[in-house]
Design an enzyme around this catalytic site. Structure first.
Site, PDB file in Angstrom:
ATOM      1  N   HIS A 148       0.803  -1.225   0.000  1.00  0.00           N
ATOM      2  CA  HIS A 148       0.000   0.000   0.000  1.00  0.00           C
ATOM      3  C   HIS A 148       0.839   1.279   0.000  1.00  0.00           C
ATOM      4  O   HIS A 148       0.553   2.235   0.724  1.00  0.00           O
ATOM      5  CB  HIS A 148      -0.965  -0.012   1.184  1.00  0.00           C
ATOM      6  CG  HIS A 148      -2.026  -1.087   1.088  1.00  0.00           C
ATOM      7  ND1 HIS A 148      -2.452  -1.615  -0.103  1.00  0.00           N
ATOM      8  CD2 HIS A 148      -2.747  -1.725   2.060  1.00  0.00           C
ATOM      9  CE1 HIS A 148      -3.398  -2.528   0.122  1.00  0.00           C
ATOM     10  NE2 HIS A 148      -3.579  -2.623   1.419  1.00  0.00           N
ATOM     11  N   HIS A 222      -9.951   1.781   0.361  1.00  0.00           N
ATOM     12  CA  HIS A 222      -9.806   0.649   1.272  1.00  0.00           C
ATOM     13  C   HIS A 222     -10.893   0.636   2.350  1.00  0.00           C
ATOM     14  O   HIS A 222     -10.614   0.310   3.516  1.00  0.00           O
ATOM     15  CB  HIS A 222      -8.411   0.667   1.889  1.00  0.00           C
ATOM     16  CG  HIS A 222      -7.876  -0.679   2.261  1.00  0.00           C
ATOM     17  ND1 HIS A 222      -8.457  -1.480   3.229  1.00  0.00           N
ATOM     18  CD2 HIS A 222      -6.825  -1.386   1.790  1.00  0.00           C
ATOM     19  CE1 HIS A 222      -7.764  -2.602   3.342  1.00  0.00           C
ATOM     20  NE2 HIS A 222      -6.767  -2.574   2.469  1.00  0.00           N
ATOM     21  N   GLU A 359     -11.337  -3.906  -3.139  1.00  0.00           N
ATOM     22  CA  GLU A 359     -10.389  -2.886  -3.584  1.00  0.00           C
ATOM     23  C   GLU A 359     -10.209  -3.014  -5.091  1.00  0.00           C
ATOM     24  O   GLU A 359      -9.575  -3.951  -5.577  1.00  0.00           O
ATOM     25  CB  GLU A 359      -9.046  -3.073  -2.871  1.00  0.00           C
ATOM     26  CG  GLU A 359      -9.146  -3.032  -1.356  1.00  0.00           C
ATOM     27  CD  GLU A 359      -8.012  -3.794  -0.675  1.00  0.00           C
ATOM     28  OE1 GLU A 359      -6.839  -3.497  -0.944  1.00  0.00           O
ATOM     29  OE2 GLU A 359      -8.291  -4.696   0.127  1.00  0.00           O
TER      30      GLU A 359
END
Ligand code: GLA
Length: 395
Positions: A148, A222, A359
């Site tokens: 991420h 997210h 996602e």
């Protein structure tokens, strides 16, 4: 067959839905003149202070409300969606995302609750990639890999923001410039991410970015959903449909092997709507590696138009969530790492599988996987991506 309405267009499961193009010009028009709040035929957007980061940066909270009372609260820290209230079958509003009541919780610890994730959502193996002959090193924050966007991804920065309202709804436009070399990534990346709440109970997320050097870009959202309502326990009874005949199996560190494997005959086959919990404990190597579902699905789609990616139905409340995206992949994460150590909104303790994430994204580790669709954005190109979270109720 499942009927869906998006911006007045009727469609059916697996059909491609075209929404009116939301070009940069439209956004610019929508948010002129700048203001701190505004209304549109019963819909409104307001802005209020929400606290200060340890570095002294002021954080603001925007509240978007549509004509039916659906409400989205989002803050400038991480572009985080703090709450998302949608009606159930009886018309009662319930908050369907996990998170905290105040900024302090998000600053203390968060598994990316509600955040905009980047510069590269999901994993990059061995915290490095080679692009145009140069190897770039990133922070390793997930074992040996980068997750991420690194240790300080876009979920941990304060974005600039302006409210807007226009024909498509009310919203907030977040902007942020990630400098050249940020977390090891090359190029100055200028971004705009907008959340638009429509009167059809859709939350539209639009991503736009440009760069001055070639760089990987993979932006996603997210949010952890629980359609029965935040704090109502696990999501195992919620019924999932994913428009994907293939997925990307992973190694023990959740890096794709590079194979696009068929879901047929496996617990990853959600082409027929199936409860999330129906097969999650099956004797399956991939489920063991993910501690449940934590995998990228290869969406069945034609071209880069907005396409139906997933549908979730919560039988008790009747709430439904349909996800549409222009992206090729969808990470379905079943909240496996929630372990009861986080106490969130209203004292709710988040245990394993108390929420799920969908996602929308390019495939994990694409910068190191020549067989995957490219995530490289080059100078002169425009990164544009759209995801729609459409809420409804089943009878
Ligand atoms: C993503 C990853 C998961 C996990 C969560 C955050 O969904 O795929 O493995 O890291 O983020 O906890």
């Amino acid at each position: 067959m499942v009927e869906i309405e998006v911006n007045g267009l009727m469609t059916y499961d697996r059909a491609v839905v075209k929404l009116p193009a939301q070009a940069a010009g439209e956004i610019a028009r929508l948010y002129a003149p700048p203001a701190t709040s505004g209304t549109l035929q019963g819909a409104r957007v307001t802005r209020a202070p929400f606290g200060t980061t340890p570095a002294g940066e002021a954080v603001d909270l925007f509240t978007l409300t549509n004509a039916h009372g659906m409400e989205v609260r989002t803050m400038t820290y991480g572009g985080i969606i703090v709450s998302l209230k949608v009606p159930d079958r009886a018309g009662l509003l319930g908050d369907v995302v996990l998170g905290y009541d105040s900024l302090a919780g998000y600053l203390r610890t968060t598994p990316y609750f509600g955040a905009i994730v980047g510069r590269y959502g999901n994993r990059i193996a061995h915290a490095q990639f080679t692009l145009d002959g140069a190897t770039h090193h990133l922070p390793a924050n997930d074992g040996a890999n980068t997750l991420h966007g690194g240790t300080v991804g876009f979920d941990k920065v304060v974005w600039d923001a302006e409210p807007f309202w226009g024909d498509s709804g009310v919203g907030v436009a977040f902007t942020h410039t990630s400098p050249d070399g940020d977390q090891g990534f090359p190029g100055k990346l200028e971004m705009r991410v907008t959340y638009t709440l429509t009167d059809q109970n859709q939350l539209i997320v639009d991503y736009y970015a440009t760069t001055d050097k070639a760089t990987p870009v993979n932006l996603t959202q997210h949010s952890y959903f629980n359609l029965a309502g935040d704090g109502s326990g696990d999501v195992l009874q919620q019924v999932m449909w994913i428009n994907a005949g293939r997925y990307t199996p992973v190694d023990s560190a959740l890096i794709p092997t590079g194979v696009l494997a068929p879901v047929a005959g496996t617990p990853f086959d959600f082409t027929t709507p199936t409860a999330i919990g129906a097969r999650i404990a099956a004797d399956d190597e991939q489920l063991r590696r993910g501690h449940g579902y934590d995998h990228n699905f290869v969406l069945d789609r034609a071209g880069a138009e907005l396409a139906h990616a997933a549908r979730v139905v919560e039988p008790g409340s009747g709430r439904t969530l349909d996800v549409f995206t222009t992206q090729p992949g969808l990470q379905f994460y079943s909240g496996n790492f929630l372990d009861g150590s986080i106490t969130g909104k209203a004292g709710h303790v988040y245990r394993q599988r108390n929420g799920f994430c969908l996602e929308t994204q390019h495939f994990p580790d694409s910068p190191n996987q020549p067989g995957f669709p490219s995530t490289i954005l080059r100078p002169g190109e425009e990164y544009r991506s759209r995801t729609v979270f459409a809420f409804g109720v089943s009878p």
